[in-house]
Write a protein that holds these residues in place. Structure first.
Motif, mmCIF file in Angstrom:
data_model
loop_
_atom_site.group_PDB
_atom_site.id
_atom_site.type_symbol
_atom_site.label_atom_id
_atom_site.label_comp_id
_atom_site.label_asym_id
_atom_site.label_seq_id
_atom_site.Cartn_x
_atom_site.Cartn_y
_atom_site.Cartn_z
ATOM 1 N N ASN A 142 -56.080 17.554 3.351
ATOM 2 C CA ASN A 142 -56.769 18.783 3.718
ATOM 3 C C ASN A 142 -57.176 18.802 5.193
ATOM 4 O OD1 ASN A 142 -58.003 21.245 3.501
ATOM 5 N ND2 ASN A 142 -59.770 20.542 2.351
ATOM 6 N N TYR A 143 -56.617 19.748 5.943
ATOM 7 C CA TYR A 143 -56.954 20.013 7.342
ATOM 8 C C TYR A 143 -56.649 18.824 8.265
ATOM 9 C CZ TYR A 143 -59.351 23.236 10.554
ATOM 10 O OH TYR A 143 -59.653 24.145 11.548
ATOM 11 N N PRO A 144 -55.383 18.426 8.395
ATOM 12 C CA PRO A 144 -55.037 17.360 9.343
ATOM 13 C C PRO A 144 -55.332 17.806 10.769
ATOM 14 C CG PRO A 144 -53.058 18.453 8.551
ATOM 15 C CD PRO A 144 -54.201 18.986 7.738
ATOM 16 N N MET A 145 -55.851 16.862 11.592
ATOM 17 C CA MET A 145 -56.223 17.257 12.946
ATOM 18 C C MET A 145 -56.061 16.119 13.956
ATOM 19 S SD MET A 145 -59.510 19.529 14.189
ATOM 20 C CE MET A 145 -60.757 18.368 13.674
ATOM 21 N N SER A 146 -57.003 15.194 14.064
ATOM 22 C CA SER A 146 -56.936 14.147 15.095
ATOM 23 C C SER A 146 -55.711 13.267 14.898
ATOM 24 C CB SER A 146 -58.192 13.271 15.045
ATOM 25 O OG SER A 146 -59.318 13.982 15.473
ATOM 26 N N MET A 147 -55.053 12.895 16.017
ATOM 27 C CA MET A 147 -53.866 12.045 15.947
ATOM 28 C C MET A 147 -53.889 11.008 17.061
ATOM 29 S SD MET A 147 -50.739 14.711 15.160
ATOM 30 C CE MET A 147 -51.322 16.081 16.168
ATOM 31 N N ILE A 148 -53.326 9.843 16.750
ATOM 32 C CA ILE A 148 -53.099 8.815 17.759
ATOM 33 C C ILE A 148 -51.920 7.969 17.293
ATOM 34 C CG2 ILE A 148 -54.667 7.060 16.783
ATOM 35 C CD1 ILE A 148 -55.515 6.439 19.688
ATOM 36 N N LEU A 154 -48.004 6.904 13.439
ATOM 37 C CA LEU A 154 -48.921 7.967 13.824
ATOM 38 C C LEU A 154 -50.075 7.977 12.824
ATOM 39 C CD1 LEU A 154 -49.160 10.393 15.864
ATOM 40 C CD2 LEU A 154 -48.304 11.827 14.006
ATOM 41 N N TYR A 155 -51.293 7.908 13.357
ATOM 42 C CA TYR A 155 -52.493 7.898 12.517
ATOM 43 C C TYR A 155 -53.112 9.292 12.584
ATOM 44 C CZ TYR A 155 -51.754 2.889 12.910
ATOM 45 O OH TYR A 155 -51.189 1.631 12.877
ATOM 46 N N VAL A 156 -53.278 9.931 11.422
ATOM 47 C CA VAL A 156 -53.717 11.319 11.356
ATOM 48 C C VAL A 156 -54.970 11.425 10.490
ATOM 49 C CG1 VAL A 156 -53.055 13.700 10.868
ATOM 50 C CG2 VAL A 156 -51.291 12.023 11.465
ATOM 51 N N VAL A 157 -56.040 11.973 11.062
ATOM 52 C CA VAL A 157 -57.267 12.229 10.298
ATOM 53 C C VAL A 157 -57.138 13.579 9.600
ATOM 54 C CG1 VAL A 157 -59.671 12.943 10.549
ATOM 55 C CG2 VAL A 157 -58.896 10.829 11.585
ATOM 56 N N SER A 165 -54.148 9.456 7.152
ATOM 57 C CA SER A 165 -52.730 9.263 6.822
ATOM 58 C C SER A 165 -52.040 8.447 7.900
ATOM 59 C CB SER A 165 -52.022 10.616 6.674
ATOM 60 O OG SER A 165 -52.641 11.415 5.685
ATOM 61 N N VAL A 166 -51.279 7.436 7.472
ATOM 62 C CA VAL A 166 -50.487 6.619 8.385
ATOM 63 C C VAL A 166 -49.020 6.993 8.178
ATOM 64 C CG1 VAL A 166 -49.917 4.286 9.151
ATOM 65 C CG2 VAL A 166 -52.173 4.761 8.161
ATOM 66 N N VAL A 167 -48.375 7.479 9.245
ATOM 67 C CA VAL A 167 -47.047 8.066 9.132
ATOM 68 C C VAL A 167 -46.065 7.353 10.058
ATOM 69 C CG1 VAL A 167 -45.708 10.199 9.424
ATOM 70 C CG2 VAL A 167 -48.070 10.311 8.596
ATOM 71 N N SER A 168 -44.863 7.068 9.549
ATOM 72 C CA SER A 168 -43.786 6.557 10.391
ATOM 73 C C SER A 168 -43.247 7.717 11.223
ATOM 74 C CB SER A 168 -42.667 5.972 9.529
ATOM 75 O OG SER A 168 -41.491 5.773 10.297
ATOM 76 N N MET A 169 -43.281 7.590 12.550
ATOM 77 C CA MET A 169 -42.816 8.672 13.397
ATOM 78 C C MET A 169 -41.305 8.838 13.342
ATOM 79 S SD MET A 169 -45.275 8.561 16.765
ATOM 80 C CE MET A 169 -45.238 6.792 17.033
ATOM 81 N N GLU A 170 -40.581 7.736 13.169
ATOM 82 C CA GLU A 170 -39.125 7.807 13.142
ATOM 83 C C GLU A 170 -38.624 8.472 11.866
ATOM 84 O OE1 GLU A 170 -35.182 4.910 13.435
ATOM 85 O OE2 GLU A 170 -37.192 4.041 13.530
ATOM 86 N N ASP A 171 -39.158 8.054 10.724
ATOM 87 C CA ASP A 171 -38.692 8.571 9.439
ATOM 88 C C ASP A 171 -39.490 9.768 8.945
ATOM 89 O OD1 ASP A 171 -36.910 6.400 9.417
ATOM 90 O OD2 ASP A 171 -38.365 5.128 8.385
#
Length: 315
Positions: A142-148, A154-157, A165-171
């Motif tokens: 719900n409401y993803p915003m901050s990223m680094i 990619l770490y997304v709040v 959420s921890v996301v693989s940028m390549e895949d």
């Protein structure tokens, strides 16, 4: 004669149409700090002495911006259906990205050369190439915003959720989900530790930053920095944080231990390092504060509602 007059009018209209998408150019070798102002949308560019270089005033209701490489800026708005990419050295619009309403944040992953946008309407993360072309989408919370970003991840709040959420940028695949507090906001990474701030929820404002283990998401410790620490900037082994609820700037060690603090600005949201200064933007007083060695060295007025800071060179 009538034919010539028609051609002249057409030529003038063509010129008007072209110049409508162009702003003052900025020398590509010019370092700057720029305030992204959102109450009357604009970007004000300043040199290392605090002198105004130029102002880009917008008709669109942009709410944020990021630098792409060294000579482009991406502008987006939460209530806009598209984002725009401009070239700084020419002032020309290069591309328009179809985003749909709800863009909350943008992030440029330098090593991967990818652009990421978060959207609160679709609760998704969208990936684009450097030409602004869509390159994938991932549903989040719900409401993803901050990223680094760090080492391919990619770490997304998710701001209105209790999940990071921890996301693989390549895949563009979800790798992990970590528990966090609602209304978390603001990021920094030092020595395999992720620092995260936030507003707090309801009548309980957040008064601390949390340090999470970058591998597991486990909370390592907290450091008190009241009230609402939301703006982060990093230089080498130093961390600057602004708490907008108390108008405080904190400068901390990599361990989170506070080196010094200073009351500055009115409702500051943004902080940045530039030319041996720490720059703080006061959202309510429309000022930029140039701070050196724990003291305000210079104060300059900017446009209404400085909400973000962009830095090119000398950071």
């Amino acid at each position: 004669m009538k034919y010539q007059l028609t051609c002249m009018i057409a030529f003038v209209l063509l010129l008007v149409g072209c110049t409508g998408e162009r702003y003052a150019s900025i020398n590509p070798h010019q370092s700057f700090v720029a305030a992204v102002n959102i109450l009357e949308p604009s970007i004000t560019f300043y040199d290392k002495h605090g002198e105004l270089l130029t102002t880009w005033a917008f008709e669109k209701a942009y709410t944020g911006a990021i630098l792409l490489q060294q000579d482009r800026v991406l502008l987006y708005g939460h209530q806009l259906t598209e984002a725009d990419i401009y070239e700084l050295s020419s002032g020309k619009k290069l591309a328009t990205m179809e985003t749909g309403i709800g863009t909350t944040n943008a992030y440029y992953a330098k090593d991967e050369q990818m652009i990421f946008l978060t959207n609160s309407r679709t609760n998704s993360l969208m990936r684009y190439n450097l030409y602004g072309e869509p390159d994938g989408e991932l549903a989040l919370r719900n409401y993803p915003m901050s990223m680094i970003a760090h080492e391919g991840l990619l770490y997304v709040v998710n701001y209105k959720d209790t999940t990071l959420s921890v996301v693989s940028m390549e895949d563009l695949e979800l790798q992990a989900e970590w528990p966090i507090e609602k209304s978390s906001h603001g990021f920094a990474i030092i020595d395999n530790t992720l620092f995260i701030g936030g507003h707090g929820e309801g009548i309980r404002p957040n008064e601390a930053i949390k340090a999470l283990d970058l591998a597991t998401g486990t909370e390592l410790y907290r450091r008190t920095m009241p009230i609402m620490p939301v703006g982060f900037a990093q230089k080498e082994d130093e961390l600057a944080i602004v708490s907008h609820g108390s108008n405080m700037l904190y400068v901390a060690e990599p361990t989170g231990e506070i080196k010094w603090k200073l009351e500055v600005g009115a409702n500051p949201f943004a902080v940045a390092y530039f030319n041996n200064y720490i720059i703080v933007a006061g959202y309510d007083d429309n000022k930029l504060y140039f701070i050196k060695q724990g003291q305000i060295d210079e104060t300059i007025s900017t446009e209404k509602g400085p909400f973000q800071l962009l830095v090119r060179g000398d950071s």
